[in-house]
Scaffold this motif. Structure first.
Motif, PDB file in Angstrom:
ATOM      1  N   VAL A  54       0.852  -1.185   0.000  1.00 58.91           N
ATOM      2  CA  VAL A  54       0.000   0.000   0.000  1.00 58.91           C
ATOM      3  C   VAL A  54       0.891   1.239   0.000  1.00 58.91           C
ATOM      4  N   PRO A  55       0.424   2.345  -0.595  1.00 57.69           N
ATOM      5  CA  PRO A  55       1.227   3.568  -0.603  1.00 57.69           C
ATOM      6  C   PRO A  55       1.152   4.277   0.748  1.00 57.69           C
ATOM      7  N   MET A  56       2.304   4.774   1.183  1.00 54.66           N
ATOM      8  CA  MET A  56       2.370   5.489   2.459  1.00 54.66           C
ATOM      9  C   MET A  56       3.428   6.580   2.400  1.00 54.66           C
ATOM     10  N   HIS A  57       3.291   7.561   3.302  1.00 52.47           N
ATOM     11  CA  HIS A  57       4.352   8.535   3.520  1.00 52.47           C
ATOM     12  C   HIS A  57       5.467   7.829   4.301  1.00 52.47           C
ATOM     13  N   PRO A  58       6.706   8.201   4.096  1.00 54.32           N
ATOM     14  CA  PRO A  58       7.788   7.599   4.883  1.00 54.32           C
ATOM     15  C   PRO A  58       7.601   7.802   6.387  1.00 54.32           C
ATOM     16  N   THR A  63       6.462   5.459  11.697  1.00 57.52           N
ATOM     17  CA  THR A  63       5.667   5.455  12.926  1.00 57.52           C
ATOM     18  C   THR A  63       5.107   4.068  13.198  1.00 57.52           C
ATOM     19  N   LEU A  64       4.624   3.400  12.168  1.00 58.12           N
ATOM     20  CA  LEU A  64       4.108   2.039  12.354  1.00 58.12           C
ATOM     21  C   LEU A  64       5.214   1.100  12.823  1.00 58.12           C
ATOM     22  N   ILE A  65       6.357   1.186  12.180  1.00 60.95           N
ATOM     23  CA  ILE A  65       7.470   0.300  12.517  1.00 60.95           C
ATOM     24  C   ILE A  65       7.946   0.555  13.948  1.00 60.95           C
ATOM     25  N   ALA A  66       7.899   1.813  14.397  1.00 58.85           N
ATOM     26  CA  ALA A  66       8.362   2.152  15.737  1.00 58.85           C
ATOM     27  C   ALA A  66       7.378   1.727  16.825  1.00 58.85           C
ATOM     28  N   ASN A  67       6.107   1.544  16.469  1.00 64.45           N
ATOM     29  CA  ASN A  67       5.094   1.283  17.488  1.00 64.45           C
ATOM     30  C   ASN A  67       4.515  -0.124  17.490  1.00 64.45           C
ATOM     31  N   PHE A  68       4.767  -0.907  16.451  1.00 63.40           N
ATOM     32  CA  PHE A  68       4.189  -2.246  16.371  1.00 63.40           C
ATOM     33  C   PHE A  68       5.252  -3.277  16.035  1.00 63.40           C
ATOM     34  N   PRO A  87      -4.042   4.523  20.560  1.00 62.68           N
ATOM     35  CA  PRO A  87      -4.006   5.956  20.896  1.00 62.68           C
ATOM     36  C   PRO A  87      -2.752   6.679  20.380  1.00 62.68           C
ATOM     37  N   THR A  88      -1.622   6.009  20.356  1.00 62.66           N
ATOM     38  CA  THR A  88      -0.391   6.637  19.866  1.00 62.66           C
ATOM     39  C   THR A  88      -0.495   6.939  18.376  1.00 62.66           C
ATOM     40  N   ILE A  89      -1.015   5.993  17.622  1.00 63.92           N
ATOM     41  CA  ILE A  89      -1.158   6.179  16.172  1.00 63.92           C
ATOM     42  C   ILE A  89      -2.217   7.233  15.884  1.00 63.92           C
ATOM     43  N   ARG A  90      -3.317   7.212  16.624  1.00 70.44           N
ATOM     44  CA  ARG A  90      -4.379   8.205  16.430  1.00 70.44           C
ATOM     45  C   ARG A  90      -3.834   9.606  16.697  1.00 70.44           C
ATOM     46  N   SER A 106      11.973  13.155  12.607  1.00 70.50           N
ATOM     47  CA  SER A 106      12.469  11.958  13.266  1.00 70.50           C
ATOM     48  C   SER A 106      11.369  11.372  14.134  1.00 70.50           C
ATOM     49  N   ILE A 107      11.374  10.068  14.266  1.00 68.00           N
ATOM     50  CA  ILE A 107      10.370   9.348  15.024  1.00 68.00           C
ATOM     51  C   ILE A 107      11.020   8.837  16.303  1.00 68.00           C
ATOM     52  N   ALA A 108      10.239   8.811  17.382  1.00 69.06           N
ATOM     53  CA  ALA A 108      10.754   8.285  18.645  1.00 69.06           C
ATOM     54  C   ALA A 108      11.170   6.836  18.464  1.00 69.06           C
TER      55      ALA A 108
END
Length: 112
Positions: A54-58, A63-68, A87-90, A106-108
């Motif tokens: 699926v297309p996504m912004h980097p 953010t997904l990779i950092a949280n899941f 809640p973090t993703i929202r 930068s992502i946490a």
């Protein structure tokens, strides 16, 4: 550069390129139109048998990779609403909603 058209008249190549550009693809996670930098993300990780992309912004992908974990992403599958229930993703999607399509930050680090 202007070129003569076969049917007569002159045309400007820049005008044709702008009018022929396809509409921007929406991001799978946040729904904003994607900018010049586009990432094709596997909602179900390849290591877990995922084939669809699926297309996504980097920044959304990071953010997904950092949280899941891969297991959590596999359980959610192609259903972005399950990820948005976190809640973090929202909070991230609400924050990034008004940003430029090519915005990046930068992502946490992973909280594992």
């Amino acid at each position: 550069m202007a070129r003569k058209h076969n049917k007569g008249g002159w045309r400007d190549d820049d005008e044709d390129e702008a009018s022929a550009a396809p509409p921007p693809v929406p991001c799978w996670l946040c729904g904003r139109p994607c900018g010049e930098t586009l990432v094709w993300h596997h909602p179900v990780p390849k290591s877990r048998g995922g084939r669809e992309t699926v297309p996504m912004h980097p920044i959304c992908q990071n953010t997904l990779i950092a949280n899941f974990t891969n297991s959590e992403l596999q359980r959610a599958g192609m259903d972005a609403s399950q990820l948005l229930a976190n809640p973090t993703i929202r909070k991230f999607v609400d924050w990034v909603a008004n940003k430029d399509p090519d915005f990046n930050a930068s992502i946490a680090k992973k909280g594992r």
